[in-house]
Design an enzyme around this catalytic site. Structure first.
Site, mmCIF file in Angstrom:
data_model
loop_
_atom_site.group_PDB
_atom_site.id
_atom_site.type_symbol
_atom_site.label_atom_id
_atom_site.label_comp_id
_atom_site.label_asym_id
_atom_site.label_seq_id
_atom_site.Cartn_x
_atom_site.Cartn_y
_atom_site.Cartn_z
ATOM 1 N N GLU A 494 0.812 -1.220 0.000
ATOM 2 C CA GLU A 494 0.000 0.000 0.000
ATOM 3 C C GLU A 494 0.843 1.266 0.000
ATOM 4 O OE1 GLU A 494 -2.558 -0.757 3.328
ATOM 5 O OE2 GLU A 494 -4.033 -1.818 2.102
ATOM 6 N N GLN A 607 5.097 -3.664 2.606
ATOM 7 C CA GLN A 607 5.025 -5.094 2.858
ATOM 8 C C GLN A 607 5.412 -5.858 1.597
ATOM 9 O OE1 GLN A 607 0.759 -3.926 2.922
ATOM 10 N NE2 GLN A 607 0.501 -6.132 2.885
#
Lengths: 765, 765
Positions: A494, A607
């Site tokens: 994100e 991530q």
């Protein structure tokens, strides 16, 4: 060693004393739940003391209220309403009064305060000695557990032993004090991961005509109903209780050394939609409570411990050589098991039922992080979880229409009721990889369980509808020699949003197309009636099959030939690399300290993204490629998401980097116990807990399902001597014991089977 | 012909009768303002009749209130507060009562209702005959104008002639009725272009110790203050007025045929920050009102008409051959002139002062669409407008820091007070082209006016700070051979967001670098003291200069070699083309009917983007290139933005496509009069009005400033016989008269000058 873990036991977390600094975190860690409801590990008297009070929240899975999402500027197709799981009355609340002194940690003097979460038994025990302001003392032991045998019930057992004769002891058990509830968000917070809940979001009424104390609860706006009920039994039946203000109380003349026991059964019914059922539902809950009450606390506890034992029997993982990790690992499995919905209508929220973070929403976390554990240890629960997706498929269809894709379904990025609830589409609706994630889970479920019925019915429908959506969202790009492209999407990372051809998304879509095509072909080949019915009902057309195959074949997967690196998306390598080293520590997580346009402009990962893709389909990449990509992406991954470390750990195992794998695993396994993300207070990181299981089995066990065969490439970190786990595979139970030198595979149940140990075939029988 | 335009006059808009369907639109069209304040063309009695009532809004430029922007999900650096220009008390409000019948269009019978907006005089006249329910009649004529000579004042003149003897006529002039005000947003609206205002956003108190009626007004939250005042004079001085409830009223015994005249002077003071100034400001406004009142309505009107005549003298454009267009064109120039702030502290909102649309915010519209008109006809106002940007430069610097760019300034996408007020950053903050737009305007201003003082002070500082920001946002991309790239931006076309290397943005940035470098070099060369002081104060470093030049030289400008097309951005051509032809009419504007991710995924334009870049720097592109790009982009441009058609029209002129140019121009010039965008009710489209002027001068006149020389390439549409306009250029006034066959250039004022007519030099003296 973490302060909660002691050398004495590989099964127990122990809190000695009480520390205001730890109260919030431990409320999360000591939360008990069973997939239907959960209650945080708050103190029985928590609301009375500011310092030791945080959130007493008791949460019922999918029991949510709703309010319109406010936008500074609206646009078409924006998610319309918040869906927020709301704290319901806290049935474990208790008041103990001695000589008119009301017990709490700030009154009189409390000594030997201890709490223990016994993972093996699923039991939370609290004990302390209290001396009141007049110098009179009590020993108190409170046990509580949330039952699996009776999913509606919480059982609580309070034992009070007076030191003094003839004091006035009063116990008050409150069902619902009808006051405002304490909640996570007493402080103002801008953290987008938390949704402020400041008001009671339900109405309650006492139902009078029943044997037990019962409340009818109704949400403010979603028309969701529940019954809450309670039955209490005092050991000394000569003491009559009084009912007043929604509480039952007992006044006891203390006899020195003589223990008074109060058994409480608190019930939370299932959720229902129509208030007119309330009498019926109340009767039903009352009956269940009576049944349980007849068995009594000790009897219930015995059943509960048996249930837990069965769970551990198939699901435990043993590590020899690291006791702290052993407890940490079990803690994760325990919470995972607690979190999953088990009725096929509800799922597993990102925080389980341990806190209000993320509003109790279901994300891709379920399919990609939590499901594998269930798939290989509790396949029935895995099926329930996937069934939930089937129940919201119609909402996903509607969403696809809203997104102007005229066939197929787009699952909501975050939701309870199936409708999109993400107020920020660049990290919400744009994450269309959720379709591929769910398809991947469906495919895996069918492969691992052999559940052909599900595959050719619910599974088929999900696979076809998700594939259709990708077909409609993407197109064959002439500027790329007709490659199939997916534009304007956001991948798992994100910190990069609204890009073209996110590698992960495209790879998932490619497999989604393949899974759908395979399943359709299997239906057609077998002329399976159920399957054919589904295809007819959803207007399947054979040209779609050809189109999916073509799209899969021509899927655009960005690759940089010069650097020989897999590209996260089309433009990723055109961005500067974020200087992580020179970013002050207090600027993490970046999302709280930099504007999205700042973060998006750099090569920086929240991530695992490309690395996750390569982990999932590790057989499609050479070891060299994986290693190059791993080094590249790892260098600027912040792990600001809790979904990151486990993947990097598993990939390290895959690459034989065992020190690194071990280090990531330590962080993964102990993430909540050590509050690594600094927000364990808001609930556990359930996906990371799934990641812990995966790290053991996929990572150190090296397990993969390839061409319908389980394959293992075990590798242990240097300090471990042995790891043992079990997996279920097509009605078989296999025990895997990995030693320093060799690995033992034992078929505990089911028909003979061939597996692979590295490149060698092994016949298990 | 439009119903408001009649053959009788090339200067007057006439509304005959009243049409509830048109009331809102005409409130906008008949709005009067002077850059300081404006008042919509609502009926004097509007609030009393539902059918004829919409918004009486009187707006003071930059008089705004603020409230936090609500986000469903917050992120760092999001705009914090709305800034919303708020309607203040409506000083033109009037009640006429005959025999206790209160006049409105629904009581009794109104005949011969007519309103005329005289553009030449800047005067709105209303006349009607009213017969009340008892059969008694009045002729009423009301004139109003907003003064330029006294920027604080609205003057209103009411003439009432009774048909009957001895009736009881009452006139009530209300200063502030202290009731809730009618406002644009009585209906719920999701339209992102409108901000709902349902409550009065100010407090008011009557100031008692003054000769005139005065109100002190204070916003709810921004601590902005104003004085409003009024003085009324009735022709029949024998009638004593009464003051009651904030209103002054007169009771008159009618004499048949004898006209009663009421003159009103209503004042809106300037805005001030500190309540303690209120007495002083009140005294000042009272004095101004008295001064105006002493002159009387007719005297004020005479001055006003003189002022307007001066305006038209330098700013009018005459078209022979199309009378309707002539009025339409003047209507646009009239409103443009009305809208501009004239004190160097306030700007020109997207709707001028004619409505509440876009909350009274200033956008790039000013610099890129409205400023050229002022630059060439009212250069002093142009300077005031640019000065406003200088006053908010410190806020722009703060914004750059928030965006993690450590040098330079980023102007807010939409603002009043300089802080970003756009709640949707993909079409807000991401439009960093605003920096280049402002720099372009500064550069043009200095070139056109020769105002070296401004250039080496305010201009220099703006140019340096904007260039610095681009230098910090972008980088030299090794993957593109070191080209300078700007990633994650949004260009003018809001149907494509968050892209890399938007052509327009990059081209503007390239020129921004050049302008800054040129200005700095000019300062260094001249060793200009002011300029050197500026550079010292802002810590200019010579390496910056080299860096800007390098960035300008290496600016990445995406181009598709295969199709020989200029690319809107890096990935634009990888998207499918939106099928405009098969999109239902009721799905436009797309932004109200499709999710952003749907729109962004296609080649579809809301407005000119690449074409605007090529228009602005038309000499940098070959005619063939421009023609190819034009055809390509035009095919999927929806013109859902009002900033689009004028640009396509001018580029059509540039390409010699005169029928097309004419057609676009018709739409441009008549956009508001015909309510083409279906939202004229919310205010005029001021940028499009600027586009109208540009279409005439840049488009049909073919005027460009190239290498410090004005160049003309005039081309008229076939039905026009002659177009005449004037431009100011470096203290000169030049008249350009374009005929069918030839063009006449006359130097009306100033030193001799060389211009170019096509490729031929012309000496004007």
């Amino acid at each position: 060693m973490n302060s909660l873990i002691s050398k004495d036991s590989k099964w127990v977390l122990t809190e000695k004393g009480t520390d205001p600094e730890m109260i919030r975190q431990n409320e999360t860690l000591f939360a008990l739940s069973n997939g239907h409801f959960g209650t945080r590990g708050s103190l029985e008297e928590a609301e009375r003391t500011r310092e030791y009070s945080h959130s007493e929240a008791t949460l019922v899975n999918a029991y949510y209220d709703s309010e319109p999402i406010e936008y500074g500027e609206w646009a078409y197709g924006y998610a319309e309403k918040h869906q927020t799981v709301i704290p319901v009355p806290n049935g474990k609340k208790l008041a103990i009064k001695l000589d008119n002194d009301l017990f709490d940690l700030e009154t009189g003097k409390t000594t030997d305060h201890k709490r223990q979460l016994d993972l093996k038994k699923g039991l939370l025990t609290r004990s302390f000695t209290w001396e009141n302001t007049k110098g009179h003392k009590l020993d108190v032991i409170i046990e509580r557990f949330v039952s699996y045998d009776y999913p509606e019930l919480l059982a609580q057992n309070i034992k009070i032993t007076p030191y003094d004769e003839g004091c006035d002891l009063q116990i008050v058990a409150t069902l619902d004090d009808l006051k405002e509830m304490g909640s996570l968000s007493e402080e103002e917070s801008n953290d987008p991961r938390i949704k402020a809940q400041k008001e009671r979001r339900f109405k309650s009424e006492r139902l009078e005509d029943f044997e037990n104390q019962l409340l009818h609860i109704e949400t403010n706006s979603t028309d969701l109903h529940m019954i809450m009920g309670e039955k209490n039994e005092l050991s000394d039946s000569s003491v009559q209780s009084r009912f007043e203000n929604g509480a039952e109380s007992w006044e006891i003349d203390t006899v020195k050394g003589e223990t008074v026991t109060l058994e409480r059964i608190v019930g939370y019914s299932n959720i229902f939609k129509d208030a007119s059922y309330k009498e019926e539902k109340a009767q039903k809950l009352s009956t269940i409570i009576n049944e349980a009450s007849a068995i009594g606390f000790e009897g219930l506890k015995e059943k509960h411990v048996d249930h837990m034992e069965e769970f551990w029997e198939t699901s435990d993982i043993e590590i020899e050589g690291d006791d702290e990790l052993q407890v940490g690992l079990r803690f994760n499995l325990f919470h995972l098991y607690q979190a999953a919905g088990r009725d096929g209508k509800r799922n597993m929220s990102a925080k389980g039922l341990t806190g209000e973070g993320y509003e109790g929403h279901y994300f891709w976390d379920t399919e990609m992080y939590m499901l594998p554990f269930f798939l290989y240890t509790q396949p029935k629960i895995a099926k329930h979880l996937l069934n939930y997706r089937y129940t919201i498929l119609h909402e996903a269809r509607n969403r696809a229409r809203e997104m102007a894709v005229d066939k197929g379904a787009l699952f909501a990025w975050r939701t309870i009721n199936g409708k999109e609830a993400s107020p920020y589409y660049p990290a919400g609706t744009a994450q269309i990889h959720i379709n591929g994630d769910i398809a991947h889970a469906v495919h895996s479920y069918v492969k691992v369980t052999g559940d052909r019925r599900f595959g050719m019915h619910e599974g088929l429908e999900i696979l076809v509808e998700t594939a259709r959506f990708y077909a409609g969202w993407g197109h064959f790009d002439e500027k790329r020699n007709g490659a199939f492209v997916l534009n304007d999407v956001t991948g798992p990372d994100e910190y990069t949003a609204i890009v073209n051809n996110n590698y992960y998304t495209n790879l998932m879509a490619k497999h989604n197309f393949k899974y759908a095509a395979q399943m359709v072909e299997a239906v057609l080949e077998a002329q399976d009636e159920t399957g054919l019915d589904v295809l007819k009902r959803i207007g399947f057309d054979k040209t779609e099959l050809e189109n999916w195959k073509k799209a899969a074949d021509r899927m655009f997967l960005p690759y940089d030939e010069e650097q020989r690196l897999t590209m996260q998306d089309d433009s990723f390598f055109h961005k500067e690399v974020w200087d992580i080293e020179n970013t002050p520590k207090d600027k993490f997580p970046l999302l709280l300290h930099y504007h999205p346009l700042t973060i998006y402009r750099y090569q920086v990962n929240k991530q695992a993204d490309t690395v996750l893709a390569e982990f999932l389909f590790s057989d499609e990449f050479s070891q060299e490629q994986k290693a190059r990509d791993y080094d590249y992406y790892e260098s600027f991954t912040t792990h600001d998401s809790s979904l990151s470390r486990s993947v990097f750990g598993m990939m390290a195992s895959d690459l034989g980097e065992m020190d690194k794998a071990y280090s990531y695993f330590m962080d993964t396994a102990l993430m909540d116990i050590t509050d690594m993300q600094s927000n364990t207070k808001d609930g556990v990181h359930a996906a990371n807990m799934g990641g812990t299981w995966m790290s053991m089995v996929y990572g150190f066990g090296g397990m993969r399902l390839l061409n319908d065969t389980l394959q293992f490439r075990p590798r242990l970190p240097k300090d471990w001597t042995r790891v043992t786990f079990k997996v279920q595979f097509r009605h078989r139970l296999i025990k895997v014991a990995i030693g320093k030198e060799d690995t033992e595979y034992t078929l505990l149940k089911g028909e003979p089977l061939v597996i692979r140990h590295f490149d060698e075939e092994k016949h298990l029988d």
